[in-house]
Every structure is written in C-alpha cells, then in structure tokens.
Enzyme design. Structure first.
Site, PDB file in Angstrom:
ATOM      1  N   TYR A 262       0.818  -1.218   0.000  1.00 24.85           N
ATOM      2  CA  TYR A 262       0.000   0.000   0.000  1.00 24.85           C
ATOM      3  C   TYR A 262       0.853   1.270   0.000  1.00 24.85           C
ATOM      4  O   TYR A 262       0.633   2.194  -0.789  1.00 24.85           O
ATOM      5  CB  TYR A 262      -0.948   0.005   1.207  1.00 24.85           C
ATOM      6  CG  TYR A 262      -1.673   1.312   1.381  1.00 24.85           C
ATOM      7  CD1 TYR A 262      -2.832   1.585   0.662  1.00 24.85           C
ATOM      8  CD2 TYR A 262      -1.186   2.299   2.238  1.00 24.85           C
ATOM      9  CE1 TYR A 262      -3.492   2.796   0.797  1.00 24.85           C
ATOM     10  CE2 TYR A 262      -1.841   3.518   2.371  1.00 24.85           C
ATOM     11  CZ  TYR A 262      -2.986   3.756   1.654  1.00 24.85           C
ATOM     12  OH  TYR A 262      -3.642   4.958   1.776  1.00 24.85           O
ATOM     13  N   ASP A 297      -8.252  -3.174  -1.399  1.00 25.83           N
ATOM     14  CA  ASP A 297      -9.413  -2.397  -1.820  1.00 25.83           C
ATOM     15  C   ASP A 297      -9.011  -1.107  -2.533  1.00 25.83           C
ATOM     16  O   ASP A 297      -9.726  -0.620  -3.409  1.00 25.83           O
ATOM     17  CB  ASP A 297     -10.271  -2.054  -0.596  1.00 25.83           C
ATOM     18  CG  ASP A 297      -9.463  -1.353   0.488  1.00 25.83           C
ATOM     19  OD1 ASP A 297      -9.570  -0.128   0.611  1.00 25.83           O
ATOM     20  OD2 ASP A 297      -8.722  -2.043   1.210  1.00 25.83           O
ATOM     21  N   LYS A 369     -11.577  -8.597   5.312  1.00 18.54           N
ATOM     22  CA  LYS A 369     -11.984  -7.200   5.508  1.00 18.54           C
ATOM     23  C   LYS A 369     -12.647  -6.690   4.222  1.00 18.54           C
ATOM     24  O   LYS A 369     -12.002  -6.568   3.192  1.00 18.54           O
ATOM     25  CB  LYS A 369     -10.738  -6.364   5.841  1.00 18.54           C
ATOM     26  CG  LYS A 369     -10.955  -4.851   5.841  1.00 18.54           C
ATOM     27  CD  LYS A 369     -11.589  -4.363   7.123  1.00 18.54           C
ATOM     28  CE  LYS A 369     -11.623  -2.840   7.159  1.00 18.54           C
ATOM     29  NZ  LYS A 369     -10.291  -2.220   7.167  1.00 18.54           N
TER      30      LYS A 369
END
Length: 519
Positions: A262, A297, A369
C-alpha cells in the site's frame, strides 16, 4: 452460501507463485535494515522521550548513527556496548549516543556477541511487554460475548483525540464492534512518531502511543457499560510502520492496517524501505496476536473494478505469503477487498457477489476485511445510502468477516456522529433481515454470470502471478501491475533510510521474534 467453482489446482499454483515472489523479496529483507526498524528496536528497549523541538530521542539516536555510516551494525550493538562499558541504563546510553559530542559512534572495543549478551535481560523485558499486553487484552475480551459476523467497523476522525474517545464510545452504543481512529492526513509520510496526546489534525488524528492508550481506555469503558467488546484499530503503515506496530502491540490494539504494498503504491514510499519495514512490523504483530487488515481495496479506486479485480486476488496471495514469512497465522490475516464496481453497470451486484464469494472461499480461515463503495459516491446522499445497503447485502450473503461500513455523506464531508449512527442502523437492519440468506441459496446457475465471473477472476489472477514470479515484484510494480500505479526500486520517499546489514549486525529483538518457539 452457494459456492462458486474454484479449481484447487489453480489456487495452489497461485500460492506457489506468491511464495516464490515473497522468497525473492525475503532474501533482500534478510540483508537489510532501515532507520524505522532501528528506531523500533530502540523503543523496544525502553528508549523514550523527545527534545525541546519534539524530535523523539529514538530518531536523534538512529539518525546520528546513520549519518556516521554505522547503522548497519544495528542500534542494539551500540546500546549493548554502552552497557558493557558501564552505562547505568539503556536510556542513559541512548541519550549519550544521541546528544554527546564526545560519544564514540564507531563500532569496536566490544564484540557483537558481547553487546548482544549485555542486552539479554532488556530483550526479555521488551518481549514481555508484548506478551503481557496480549494476555491482558485477551483476558478482558473474554469477559464479553463476541459480536456476530460481519463485525461492524466504523471510523472516527476529529483531529482531537479526546473527541475521538467520546465518538468511539458513542459508536459502541450505536452498535459498532470495531472503531478506527483514522490517521491525520499525510502522517504516513512523517519519518517520526509524535510524542504524547494530540488535539489537532487535518482529516484525522495523529497515531501516537499516548493516543492509542486514550482510545483503549475509552473502548474498554464502553465495553463495561454496554456488555459488548469494542475492538480498536489504527494504521501500521508509512515511514513509521514498525514503530507503530510496536506501540499498538504494547497498548493492546486489536487490529492494524498493515499492507505489503500500500505505502509503495499510494504514498510513494520506497519499495525497499516498505518491504523491510513491513517484515519487522509483522513479526511484532504476529507475537502480539493483532489482526492485520491489508489494503487491496485501494487498487479499485485507481483501476477499474471489473477489469482489474484479479489484481486484488493476486495481491491477497502475495500479502498472505509475506505474512506467513513473518510468522502470522491465517486467523491474523484480514485480507482486504472492496465493493467498487460502477453501480450503473448492468448486473454489477452479481459481479460483486461473485468476487466476494470467491475471496471468501479461497481464504476460508482468514478474517476477510470487506470495504464499502467510495469511488462512485457523489453528493447525492440518498443514492449513497442505497449503494451502501447493496454493499451490506453482499457482505451478509457471502459471509464476510469485517465490514467497514459506508457513510452516506462519504463524498460530502468527514462523517458526523449522526451519519455514523444511520450507517450502523442500516447495517443492523440488513444483517438481521438477511442473516441466513446465503444459506438459502443452494446453487448458482451453472455457467451463469456468477460462476463465469469467479472463474475469470481466478484465471486472470494466476496469469498475473505467473508474470510477477518471472519478472519479480520489483519490476511488476515498476510497470504498474497493481492499481495502475508505477514505482521504481530506488525512487520514492525513505530510500535513504535503507541500510545494508553489516556481517556483525545485532538485533536481539528480531532474533527472538524469529525463533519458532515465539507464540
């Protein structure tokens, strides 16, 4: 829930490719350290405090050794040497090394073995802090019934930690199971962790050890008052990834956003720095029993969620492989994915369900998640609320573990208390009304949209992983394989903080965390 077709041979092939990718990076990790890792080691030995300008002692100490060209020996070597030579404490040794003009910053006089031996008691004490916090958290948590899945996760982000504490308690009263105090904008780019409580922050609140302690106290109070446990999470990412993991571990946090890629992709942090820091952070997390939340995500906010869904699955396999090498078990790997397909696309809901079910089946032991829609949110709060409701329905149908609830005002402003209440109310309604919906669906139409989509995503993920294995993840990121974002191996923030380990590198904390007997 009706299962989608999953070719186990292809899943195994995906894991094998991801393992090779992670092994290649692990060879690099094992030969390097970073200023962030060394600051974490200093903190684990009890080095604390800051100077008059607010610069933490751990930063001054590590930066001085780095500037002298000797950080490759490890900060632990210099602290251990000082003890051998008569320093009264590690704190005293750190202050002398950091501030004294007469301090000898060159290695020598004491062997690596002698320095390591001098730290035996301090190393045990540092690990005991993690273990004690874990035991205290689990003992407290055992007093309260576990929430039904999906756990309802909400964010508070006022900028003032004391206001966040009040909002966290309000969230628990409204039905939240997990509360996250989102970090101040761009804190991930700060190469230090502020000291003490904070009352100012733009777009969020600073992640500090004292702020963690304040939210933990509020969360525990709300559990006592409502009879339901409130889990606490924050962000172990950015340039201080491993330091924040340490702080979270000793302050009894339950979850941490912690992803292998990330920071590289979305904060332009150097990939070498990130990979080394994430390994040490996850070693701490593994010992502490904290659950990580990965960030796949985010790929779907910069790339199309239909065309690039397979990049999410491929990254989940890679994150899993990295996590296993850091000692995490599957039950600690909260792999991320999201409901981000254009809502106006025909049959978009079926595509979303197919992808959610595919992830749930492949990673059946992981606390998945599930993230809400954001990319296609607008100022139309009514449509936004419906969009979130569809997300909640997909989550309960497919048995997701953790749901970060969407806010109907996502595209308007930082959510207010009432926004959060309405989001929790909607989730409570849909989770209750659809509790057993998935169990009532025995089969998807053979060869239909859901089955076909699941096969396509897995096939494409395997193809991508095979490419990444051949070219290495360094080059794959360089060409924009994930999130359509391109980064270089020596570019990005924090590159100068990567250091090759000396042959006599000393880090007893990491050595202890890597031992198989560590829990």
């Amino acid at each position: 829930m009706a299962r989608v077709p999953v070719d186990q041979a292809k899943v195994d092939a995906c894991r094998a490719c991801a393992a090779e990718v992670a092994d290649d990076v692990q060879h690099f990790i094992d030969r390097h350290t970073t200023v962030g890792v060394e600051r974490t080691v200093a903190r684990s030995y009890g080095v604390e405090g800051a100077d008059g300008e607010g610069t933490p002692l751990s930063n001054v100490l590590v930066d001085r050794l780095h500037k002298a060209g000797h950080l490759g020996h490890g900060v632990a070597y210099f602290l251990g040497r000082a003890l051998v030579e008569g320093a009264g404490s590690i704190q005293e040794a750190a202050e002398v090394l950091a501030y004294s003009e007469e301090a000898d910053l060159a290695p020598g006089r004491v062997s690596a073995a002698e320095a390591r031996g001098a730290l035996t008691q301090a190393t045990a004490a540092g690990l005991a802090r993690i273990d004690g916090a874990r035991e205290a958290r689990e003992a407290f948590k055992a007093r309260f019934p576990a929430g039904e899945l999906p756990l309802k996760y909400v964010i508070v982000a006022t900028g003032n930690i004391y206001d966040d504490a009040l909002q966290a308690k309000a969230a628990r009263y409204a039905g939240a199971d997990i509360v996250a105090v989102i970090r101040a904008t761009a804190q991930s780019l700060l190469d230090y962790v502020p000291e003490g409580p904070t009352t100012e922050g733009f777009g969020g609140t600073y992640a500090t050890q004292e702020n963690f302690r304040i939210i933990r106290q509020a969360a525990d109070q709300s559990a006592e008052e409502t009879g339901k446990y409130l889990a606490q999470t924050n962000y172990s990412s950015g340039l201080c990834m491993s330091e924040i993991a340490w702080m979270a571990a000793v302050e009894r946090l339950d979850m941490l956003l912690n992803d292998a890629m990330y920071g590289i992709l979305f904060r332009d942090i150097n990939m070498q720095r990130t990979f080394v820091d994430q390994y040490f952070s996850r070693r701490i997390i593994a010992r502490s029993g904290i659950v990580i939340n990965t960030g796949e995500d985010n790929y779907l906010t910069t790339a199309d969620a239909v065309e690039k869904a397979h990049t999410v699955l491929a990254s989940q396999f890679i994150n899993e492989a990295f996590a296993k090498r850091a000692g995490l078990v599957e039950e600690q790997m909260g792999l991320g994915h999201a409901f981000e397909i254009n809502p106006w696309l025909e049959d978009s809901f079926l595509f979303e369900v197919a992808q959610a079910q595919l992830v749930r089946q492949i990673f059946d032991r992981h606390p998945i998640k599930w993230m809400p829609p954001t990319k296609f949110k607008t100022g139309d709060i009514f449509h936004s609320h419906v969009h979130d409701a569809m997300f909640n329905l997909a989550g309960i149908m497919t048995g997701q573990s953790i749901e970060l609830l969407g806010m109907f005002s996502e595209a308007v402003h930082t959510p207010l208390l009432m926004d959060r209440y309405l989001s929790l109310k909607s989730a409570r309604y849909i989770f209750g009304a659809g509790r057993h919906l998935g169990e009532e669906i025995a089969q998807w139409k053979p060869g239909g949209i859901v089955e076909t989509r699941a096969r396509e995503v897995l096939d494409s993920a395997l193809e991508l992983l095979e490419e990444v294995r051949k070219e290495t993840i360094w080059d794959a990121i360089g060409r924009g394989a994930f999130g359509d974002v391109k980064r270089t191996r020596t570019g990005g923030k924090g590159f100068r903080g990567v250091v090759e380990r000396h042959a006599d590198y000393v880090n007893p904390i990491l050595e202890a965390l890597e031992r198989p007997e560590a829990p």
